[in-house]
Design a protein around this motif. Structure first.
Motif, short mmCIF file in Angstrom:
data_model
loop_
_atom_site.label_atom_id
_atom_site.label_comp_id
_atom_site.label_asym_id
_atom_site.label_seq_id
_atom_site.Cartn_x
_atom_site.Cartn_y
_atom_site.Cartn_z
N TYR A 74 0.80 -1.21 0.00
CA TYR A 74 0.00 0.00 0.00
C TYR A 74 0.84 1.27 0.00
O TYR A 74 0.39 2.33 0.43
N TYR A 119 -9.71 -2.18 -4.31
CA TYR A 119 -9.39 -0.89 -3.71
C TYR A 119 -10.67 -0.08 -3.53
O TYR A 119 -10.98 0.82 -4.30
N SER A 120 -11.42 -0.45 -2.50
CA SER A 120 -12.66 0.25 -2.17
C SER A 120 -12.90 0.13 -0.68
O SER A 120 -12.27 -0.69 0.00
N HIS A 121 -13.82 0.94 -0.19
CA HIS A 121 -14.16 0.88 1.23
C HIS A 121 -14.86 -0.42 1.59
O HIS A 121 -14.77 -0.89 2.72
N GLU A 122 -15.52 -1.03 0.62
CA GLU A 122 -16.28 -2.25 0.86
C GLU A 122 -15.41 -3.51 0.78
O GLU A 122 -15.83 -4.58 1.18
N SER A 123 -14.21 -3.40 0.27
CA SER A 123 -13.35 -4.56 0.07
C SER A 123 -12.53 -4.86 1.34
O SER A 123 -12.54 -4.09 2.29
N SER A 124 -11.78 -5.94 1.27
CA SER A 124 -10.92 -6.28 2.40
C SER A 124 -9.79 -5.26 2.57
O SER A 124 -9.26 -5.10 3.66
N TYR A 125 -9.41 -4.56 1.49
CA TYR A 125 -8.36 -3.53 1.60
C TYR A 125 -8.87 -2.32 2.37
O TYR A 125 -8.12 -1.70 3.10
N GLY A 126 -10.15 -1.95 2.16
CA GLY A 126 -10.77 -0.88 2.91
C GLY A 126 -10.45 0.54 2.47
O GLY A 126 -10.96 1.49 3.07
N TYR A 127 -9.63 0.71 1.44
CA TYR A 127 -9.24 2.04 0.97
C TYR A 127 -9.24 2.08 -0.54
O TYR A 127 -8.95 1.07 -1.20
N THR A 128 -9.47 3.25 -1.10
CA THR A 128 -9.35 3.43 -2.54
C THR A 128 -7.89 3.73 -2.87
O THR A 128 -7.10 4.12 -1.99
N GLU A 131 -7.02 7.27 -2.00
CA GLU A 131 -6.71 7.46 -0.58
C GLU A 131 -5.30 6.98 -0.25
O GLU A 131 -4.57 7.62 0.51
#
Length: 187
Positions: A74, A119-128, A131
């Motif tokens: 990241y 790369y989204s708020h809904e995914s396991s990564y939690g960030y775009t 961001e």
């Protein structure tokens, strides 16, 4: 006339499928009207001993700076962070007398192994991706550069030859473009 410097930060470019092809596209994107230089930063500085005066001269001579790199954990590769620390000096890049980069454009060209939808708020990564790239945007703001909308290549671990060919074409077109979209500080 706009001049562009592509600073390529890839520690294993010889083993790269995606960034090597993007760099090749960048090398061919330059024209006499729009000169473009690609600099393999790990090739230039394998020992992390950066020639600050040379790097500052490159930046002063161009209108658009492109930071091309694969995203690791990241973030950016270690040499890019070292380059920032060494080259973007107080009194040169920022501060009351630091205006060397003011008004220049910064384009981040980043690749990720994970797919774009990760790369989204809904995914396991939690960030775009936007961001995760905020530190580079904040740096651009600090040194009074115009931060352009990043060029992203996602899913590099599974990208098809056809999709990669399209990305390469799109990258060359992006680098050749006079007018690229600006990403506002909170955009």
């Amino acid at each position: 006339m706009t001049t562009t410097a592509v600073l390529l930060f890839h520690p294993h470019l010889d083993a790269s499928r995606v960034n090597a092809r993007l760099a090749q596209a960048a090398r061919s994107a330059g024209t006499p009207e729009r000169p473009l230089e690609v600099r393999d930063m790990y090739g230039l500085y394998p020992d992390f001993r950066i020639d600050v005066a040379a790097e500052q001269a490159v930046l002063e001579a161009c209108d658009r700076i492109v930071l091309q790199f694969p995203m690791y954990w990241y973030s950016s590769p270690a040499l890019l962070k070292q380059w920032e620390d060494d080259v973007l000096l107080y009194g040169w890049a920022y501060g009351s007398t630091g205006k060397a980069l003011a008004g220049k454009e910064l384009l981040v060209a980043v690749s990720t192994g994970g797919p774009g939808e990760a790369y989204s708020h809904e995914s396991s990564y939690g960030y775009t991706l936007t961001e995760l790239l905020r530190p580079l945007q904040a740096t651009a703001n600090m040194v009074q550069m115009t931060y352009l909308e990043p060029f992203t290549t996602t899913g590099t671990l599974t990208i098809t030859d056809e999709a990669l060919a399209q990305q390469v074409e799109d990258y060359a077109a992006t680098l050749s473009s006079e007018d690229l979209p600006v990403l506002e500080p909170h955009g």
